[in-house]
Scaffold this motif. Structure first.
Motif, PDB file in Angstrom:
ATOM      1  N   GLN A 132      72.394  74.636  33.283  1.00  0.00           N
ATOM      2  CA  GLN A 132      70.984  74.215  33.992  1.00  0.00           C
ATOM      3  C   GLN A 132      71.591  73.917  35.528  1.00  0.00           C
ATOM      4  O   GLN A 132      70.785  73.298  36.262  1.00  0.00           O
ATOM      5  CB  GLN A 132      70.495  73.102  33.572  1.00  0.00           C
ATOM      6  CG  GLN A 132      69.859  73.152  32.022  1.00  0.00           C
ATOM      7  CD  GLN A 132      68.564  74.100  32.103  1.00  0.00           C
ATOM      8  OE1 GLN A 132      67.901  74.351  33.117  1.00  0.00           O
ATOM      9  NE2 GLN A 132      68.708  75.082  31.120  1.00  0.00           N
ATOM     10  N   ILE A 133      72.541  74.215  35.897  1.00  0.00           N
ATOM     11  CA  ILE A 133      73.216  74.251  37.278  1.00  0.00           C
ATOM     12  C   ILE A 133      72.298  74.669  38.328  1.00  0.00           C
ATOM     13  O   ILE A 133      72.276  74.206  39.425  1.00  0.00           O
ATOM     14  CB  ILE A 133      74.744  74.800  37.438  1.00  0.00           C
ATOM     15  CG1 ILE A 133      75.312  74.134  38.713  1.00  0.00           C
ATOM     16  CG2 ILE A 133      74.768  76.100  37.152  1.00  0.00           C
ATOM     17  CD1 ILE A 133      75.518  72.516  38.640  1.00  0.00           C
ATOM     18  N   ASP A 134      71.671  75.889  37.939  1.00  0.00           N
ATOM     19  CA  ASP A 134      70.709  76.399  39.015  1.00  0.00           C
ATOM     20  C   ASP A 134      69.740  75.455  39.386  1.00  0.00           C
ATOM     21  O   ASP A 134      69.393  75.390  40.666  1.00  0.00           O
ATOM     22  CB  ASP A 134      70.342  77.762  38.743  1.00  0.00           C
ATOM     23  CG  ASP A 134      71.287  78.842  38.648  1.00  0.00           C
ATOM     24  OD1 ASP A 134      72.522  78.670  39.367  1.00  0.00           O
ATOM     25  OD2 ASP A 134      71.285  79.917  38.080  1.00  0.00           O
ATOM     26  N   ALA A 135      69.108  74.924  38.374  1.00  0.00           N
ATOM     27  CA  ALA A 135      67.895  73.869  38.644  1.00  0.00           C
ATOM     28  C   ALA A 135      68.534  72.913  39.438  1.00  0.00           C
ATOM     29  O   ALA A 135      67.787  72.154  40.370  1.00  0.00           O
ATOM     30  CB  ALA A 135      67.433  73.569  37.127  1.00  0.00           C
ATOM     31  N   PHE A 136      69.670  72.313  39.112  1.00  0.00           N
ATOM     32  CA  PHE A 136      70.364  71.242  39.537  1.00  0.00           C
ATOM     33  C   PHE A 136      70.314  71.459  41.134  1.00  0.00           C
ATOM     34  O   PHE A 136      69.898  70.756  41.992  1.00  0.00           O
ATOM     35  CB  PHE A 136      71.553  70.659  39.007  1.00  0.00           C
ATOM     36  CG  PHE A 136      72.451  69.697  39.680  1.00  0.00           C
ATOM     37  CD1 PHE A 136      71.901  68.488  39.317  1.00  0.00           C
ATOM     38  CD2 PHE A 136      73.284  69.741  40.488  1.00  0.00           C
ATOM     39  CE1 PHE A 136      72.500  67.323  39.921  1.00  0.00           C
ATOM     40  CE2 PHE A 136      73.782  68.774  41.157  1.00  0.00           C
ATOM     41  CZ  PHE A 136      73.691  67.529  40.858  1.00  0.00           C
ATOM     42  N   ASP A 137      70.920  72.341  41.444  1.00  0.00           N
ATOM     43  CA  ASP A 137      71.202  72.872  42.720  1.00  0.00           C
ATOM     44  C   ASP A 137      69.866  73.287  43.685  1.00  0.00           C
ATOM     45  O   ASP A 137      70.032  72.730  44.771  1.00  0.00           O
ATOM     46  CB  ASP A 137      71.946  74.232  42.864  1.00  0.00           C
ATOM     47  CG  ASP A 137      73.544  74.114  42.568  1.00  0.00           C
ATOM     48  OD1 ASP A 137      73.935  72.869  42.591  1.00  0.00           O
ATOM     49  OD2 ASP A 137      74.183  75.061  42.159  1.00  0.00           O
ATOM     50  N   GLN A 138      69.091  73.666  42.981  1.00  0.00           N
ATOM     51  CA  GLN A 138      67.576  73.920  43.729  1.00  0.00           C
ATOM     52  C   GLN A 138      66.841  72.599  44.156  1.00  0.00           C
ATOM     53  O   GLN A 138      66.649  72.133  45.141  1.00  0.00           O
ATOM     54  CB  GLN A 138      66.687  74.476  42.623  1.00  0.00           C
ATOM     55  CG  GLN A 138      65.362  74.730  43.368  1.00  0.00           C
ATOM     56  CD  GLN A 138      64.312  74.971  42.324  1.00  0.00           C
ATOM     57  OE1 GLN A 138      64.523  74.893  41.039  1.00  0.00           O
ATOM     58  NE2 GLN A 138      63.109  75.439  42.681  1.00  0.00           N
TER      59      GLN A 138
ATOM     60  N   ILE B 230      70.684  67.957  31.165  1.00  0.00           N
ATOM     61  CA  ILE B 230      71.873  67.866  31.742  1.00  0.00           C
ATOM     62  C   ILE B 230      72.825  68.508  30.860  1.00  0.00           C
ATOM     63  O   ILE B 230      73.257  68.304  30.065  1.00  0.00           O
ATOM     64  CB  ILE B 230      72.258  66.267  31.887  1.00  0.00           C
ATOM     65  CG1 ILE B 230      71.170  65.615  32.649  1.00  0.00           C
ATOM     66  CG2 ILE B 230      73.787  66.197  32.465  1.00  0.00           C
ATOM     67  CD1 ILE B 230      71.550  64.044  32.647  1.00  0.00           C
ATOM     68  N   ALA B 231      72.840  69.913  31.588  1.00  0.00           N
ATOM     69  CA  ALA B 231      73.593  70.831  30.625  1.00  0.00           C
ATOM     70  C   ALA B 231      74.279  71.847  31.589  1.00  0.00           C
ATOM     71  O   ALA B 231      73.797  72.206  32.858  1.00  0.00           O
ATOM     72  CB  ALA B 231      72.645  71.426  29.625  1.00  0.00           C
ATOM     73  N   VAL B 232      75.438  72.299  31.382  1.00  0.00           N
ATOM     74  CA  VAL B 232      75.908  73.336  32.100  1.00  0.00           C
ATOM     75  C   VAL B 232      75.346  74.559  32.646  1.00  0.00           C
ATOM     76  O   VAL B 232      75.368  74.784  33.731  1.00  0.00           O
ATOM     77  CB  VAL B 232      77.345  73.809  31.483  1.00  0.00           C
ATOM     78  CG1 VAL B 232      77.913  74.780  32.271  1.00  0.00           C
ATOM     79  CG2 VAL B 232      78.472  72.692  31.341  1.00  0.00           C
TER      80      VAL B 232
END
Length: 257
Positions: A115-121, A111-113
């Protein structure tokens, strides 16, 4: 893109009373479910996102066993694709009785800024995709219909780097309970299966052998589950014995959590 791989003898479909649409069914748990429901007597719609070769091989396998199946390409996170998937299933078989949304991705990310692309995926496929597939199923199924989503038992374990994945699956569990209430009075059940660690490509990807063995020892049964064991749970929920199970999360996990 619109690709349909069909069972060649349409006359054989007349003996198949029910139709199951399974997303993410070209491999892993989804493919195991397609095989099991096919053996149970369902005609099956095998959805895949990109692995056409595997999906067509599974259709050919079921065809060789004398069973009805088609493969349809669609991205579950795209509304037009989902509508087309259901339309092609209904066009070919004339009905849809069971919808199982097993399509999913599992990137590992803290949970880190950055890593937003992984979160969105993962949110796009697992949560947005579930929202769209469950919503279309709700619009299309009739009395006696079954809707089955997929969560995960790792929610309770809260492993580091599983944050985006757990967030997506916690959302799916919420959708299941809400949709069951929205379908009140229509005779349609809505449930989710939450597997523990299962020996699939999705589980093995990105893990060391030491990590795999450590996780396999976590359930009291001290082993990984198999895709076939999860398919058996789907068979129960889709079959006549599952008619009184509704708005539930079945944690098929060997006691993992």
């Amino acid at each position: 893109m619109s690709t349909v791989t069909a069972f060649p003898d349409r006359s054989a479909q007349q003996d198949t009373p029910r139709v199951a649409l399974i997303t993410g069914a070209s491999r892993g748990i989804g493919a195991a479910i397609a095989r099991r429901l096919s053996a149970d007597g369902f005609a099956v719609v095998i959805n895949y996102a990109g692995n056409q070769e595997r999906a067509e091989a599974l259709v050919a396998e079921l065809h060789a066993a004398g069973r009805a199946a088609i493969a349809v390409q669609a991205d579950v996170a795209e509304p037009d694709d989902v509508r087309r998937l259901f339309a092609q299933a209904r066009e070919h078989f004339g009905r849809i009785d069971v919808v199982i949304n097993s399509a999913g991705v599992m990137p590992y990310a803290p949970i880190a800024v950055d890593q937003i692309d992984a979160f969105d995926q993962v949110i796009r496929t697992n949560l947005r995709g579930s929202f769209l597939v469950l919503g279309e199923a709700a619009a299309q199924l009739g009395e006696g219909g079954r809707i089955i989503a997929f969560s995960t038992s790792v929610i309770a374990a809260a492993f580091p780097s599983y944050g985006p994945y757990i967030a997506s699956k916690a959302g799916v569990e919420g959708l299941v309970r809400v949709l069951a209430n929205e379908l009140r009075g229509r005779g349609i059940t809505v449930n989710a299966i939450a597997p523990g660690p299962v020996g699939t490509d999705l589980f093995f990807h990105g893990k060391t052998e030491e990590q795999i063995q450590r996780i396999a020892k976590m359930p009291p049964l001290e082993r990984l589950g198999t895709p076939e064991e999860i398919a058996a749970v789907a068979s129960f929920l889709a079959g006549p014995d599952g008619g009184w199970i509704n708005a539930q999360i079945l944690r098929a996990n060997g006691g993992f959590a």
